[in-house]
Design a protein around this motif. Structure first.
Motif, PDB file in Angstrom:
ATOM      1  N   MET A 130     -23.767   1.480 -22.522  1.00  0.00           N
ATOM      2  CA  MET A 130     -22.483   2.182 -22.537  1.00  0.00           C
ATOM      3  C   MET A 130     -22.511   3.254 -23.621  1.00  0.00           C
ATOM      4  O   MET A 130     -22.994   3.015 -24.732  1.00  0.00           O
ATOM      5  N   THR A 131     -21.991   4.423 -23.306  1.00  0.00           N
ATOM      6  CA  THR A 131     -21.863   5.447 -24.331  1.00  0.00           C
ATOM      7  C   THR A 131     -20.845   4.977 -25.371  1.00  0.00           C
ATOM      8  O   THR A 131     -20.110   4.012 -25.147  1.00  0.00           O
ATOM      9  N   THR A 132     -20.776   5.665 -26.505  1.00  0.00           N
ATOM     10  CA  THR A 132     -19.816   5.291 -27.541  1.00  0.00           C
ATOM     11  C   THR A 132     -18.389   5.331 -27.005  1.00  0.00           C
ATOM     12  O   THR A 132     -17.587   4.418 -27.248  1.00  0.00           O
TER      13      THR A 132
ATOM     14  N   ALA B 168     -17.902   2.343 -24.683  1.00  0.00           N
ATOM     15  CA  ALA B 168     -17.750   1.095 -25.433  1.00  0.00           C
ATOM     16  C   ALA B 168     -16.347   0.982 -26.027  1.00  0.00           C
ATOM     17  O   ALA B 168     -15.736  -0.094 -26.011  1.00  0.00           O
ATOM     18  N   ASN B 169     -15.825   2.083 -26.542  1.00  0.00           N
ATOM     19  CA  ASN B 169     -14.468   2.072 -27.101  1.00  0.00           C
ATOM     20  C   ASN B 169     -13.436   1.781 -26.011  1.00  0.00           C
ATOM     21  O   ASN B 169     -12.481   1.028 -26.228  1.00  0.00           O
ATOM     22  N   ALA B 170     -13.629   2.389 -24.854  1.00  0.00           N
ATOM     23  CA  ALA B 170     -12.714   2.150 -23.738  1.00  0.00           C
ATOM     24  C   ALA B 170     -12.824   0.706 -23.247  1.00  0.00           C
ATOM     25  O   ALA B 170     -11.824   0.086 -22.870  1.00  0.00           O
TER      26      ALA B 170
ATOM     27  N   PRO C 178     -21.606  -3.059 -29.812  1.00  0.00           N
ATOM     28  CA  PRO C 178     -20.743  -3.144 -30.997  1.00  0.00           C
ATOM     29  C   PRO C 178     -20.312  -4.584 -31.282  1.00  0.00           C
ATOM     30  O   PRO C 178     -20.067  -5.367 -30.353  1.00  0.00           O
ATOM     31  N   ASP C 179     -20.204  -4.928 -32.553  1.00  0.00           N
ATOM     32  CA  ASP C 179     -19.760  -6.269 -32.940  1.00  0.00           C
ATOM     33  C   ASP C 179     -18.403  -6.600 -32.339  1.00  0.00           C
ATOM     34  O   ASP C 179     -18.126  -7.751 -31.990  1.00  0.00           O
TER      35      ASP C 179
END
Length: 363
Positions: A161-163, A166-168, A193-194
């Motif tokens: 996943m792109t950054t 991942a945030n979404a 990401p954690d």
């Protein structure tokens, strides 16, 4: 000694009984947390994710039955309530920026390649999972299922996943839906990401021992015992990798890497010669080949059984020239490079030169 009850979830999987038992317990309790399947490539993560979707939506007593309409359509990835997302090529048209369907359409078009009866295609290191795909998932989760009791969104190679994606996805995890389930699979959980890892139930897929993989290749794929033993030895605990190796050994154990390893690597010319000869060989194939050869050499040094070395006297001679300390350090070094080799945008020639130069040993 009591014999554990057969769990239909484990059908077609090797040595995953304990994992299947815990997932069956979730289904029996009527709850299914967001799941993160982590383990070596081709270790059964995608298969179990699809079988879990079948079990959650199968109407038979033995779930999944594998033969009802729901099970069959899920297996073929033709069910509207079970979607598989994976790294895909970028959109071609600039005017698609506001249309999440443009990214999803490519995945839906290619999804039959990930059906239950297929060997998953190799992962292109240049591909990623875009934010549009995750936004589409969020939108779809807000809708009721078409016909299933529970919708499934299975994200393969989730570390890609792109950054933005991942945030979404983190926002998606924070807004769970009663009728939807999320399953992520990854061979590199440390690259996630954690915040995502901590919000998912971590399901580990440990490496499978060589003997069960060998027996499976013989029983299910009519492999010759010697070829099955070699493929299992090469697999690193991954049944899918063993099966692909059985089909085309040279594609997974690169002959150029073998030649570089078994002959003393005197001088820079040897490094540059191998660098050119490797051409467009995928970096994961190169690193995996080196790791296998180093492990084989260490086994020879300690007189452990190995069918590959037994059939390759050049490797045996080379192994006896290399110190234990070098082999152990080299194994640690190559292991650390495995995840890096899968990254997109990596400087291929620099990575490969550094790898070859670091492994050069003139003894």
């Amino acid at each position: 000694m009591s014999v554990p009850a057969f769990d239909p979830l484990s059908t077609g999987l090797i040595d995953r009984d304990r994992t299947c038992t815990s997932l069956t317990a979730f289904l029996a309790e009527g709850r299914l947390p967001s799941l993160l399947f982590a383990g070596p490539e081709s270790s059964g993560k995608r298969t179990l994710a699809l079988r879990l979707a079948q079990a959650a939506n199968c109407a038979e007593t033995t779930r999944p039955c594998g033969t009802c309409r729901s099970c069959r359509t899920i297996a073929a990835l033709g069910h509207p309530d079970v979607r598989v997302l994976f790294p895909a090529r970028k959109r071609r048209r600039k005017d698609d920026n506001d249309d999440p369907a443009s990214a999803i359409a490519l995945m839906l078009e290619q999804s039959p390649d990930y059906a239950l009866d297929r060997t998953a295609p190799p992962l292109d290191p240049g591909l990623s999972i875009p934010v549009d795909a995750i936004r589409w998932v969020r939108r779809e989760m807000s809708r009721p299922p078409f016909s299933a009791a529970r919708r499934f969104f299975i994200i393969l190679h989730a570390e890609r996943m792109t950054t933005e994606a991942a945030n979404a996805f983190l926002k998606t995890l924070e807004e769970p839906q009663q009728q939807s389930a999320l399953v992520l699979t990854t061979s590199a959980p440390s690259m996630l990401p954690d915040t995502i890892r901590s919000r998912c139930r971590f399901i580990r897929f440990p490496a499978v021992a060589a003997a069960p993989i060998r027996d499976w290749l013989i029983a299910e794929h009519d492999a010759e015992p010697a070829a099955a033993a070699l493929a299992a030895e090469f697999s690193g605990g991954s049944p899918g990798r063993a099966l692909r190796f059985l089909t085309d050994p040279d594609e997974h154990l690169d002959p150029v890497v073998v030649d570089f390893f078994v002959r003393p690597q005197d001088g820079e010319d040897r490094v540059f010669s191998a660098l050119d000869a490797l051409g467009r060989t995928p970096l994961p194939t190169i690193t995996a080949s080196f790791l296998f050869l180093l492990d084989q050499a260490l086994r020879v040094r300690h007189e452990l059984p190995t069918c590959y070395a037994a059939a390759n006297p050049d490797l045996v001679r080379r192994a006896r020239m290399l110190p234990d300390d070098y082999l152990r350090r080299a194994i640690r070094y190559v292991t650390e490079r495995l995840d890096e080799a899968r990254l997109s945008g990596i400087n291929r020639r620099l990575f490969l030169y550094t790898l070859l130069a670091s492994l050069r040993h003139a003894a």
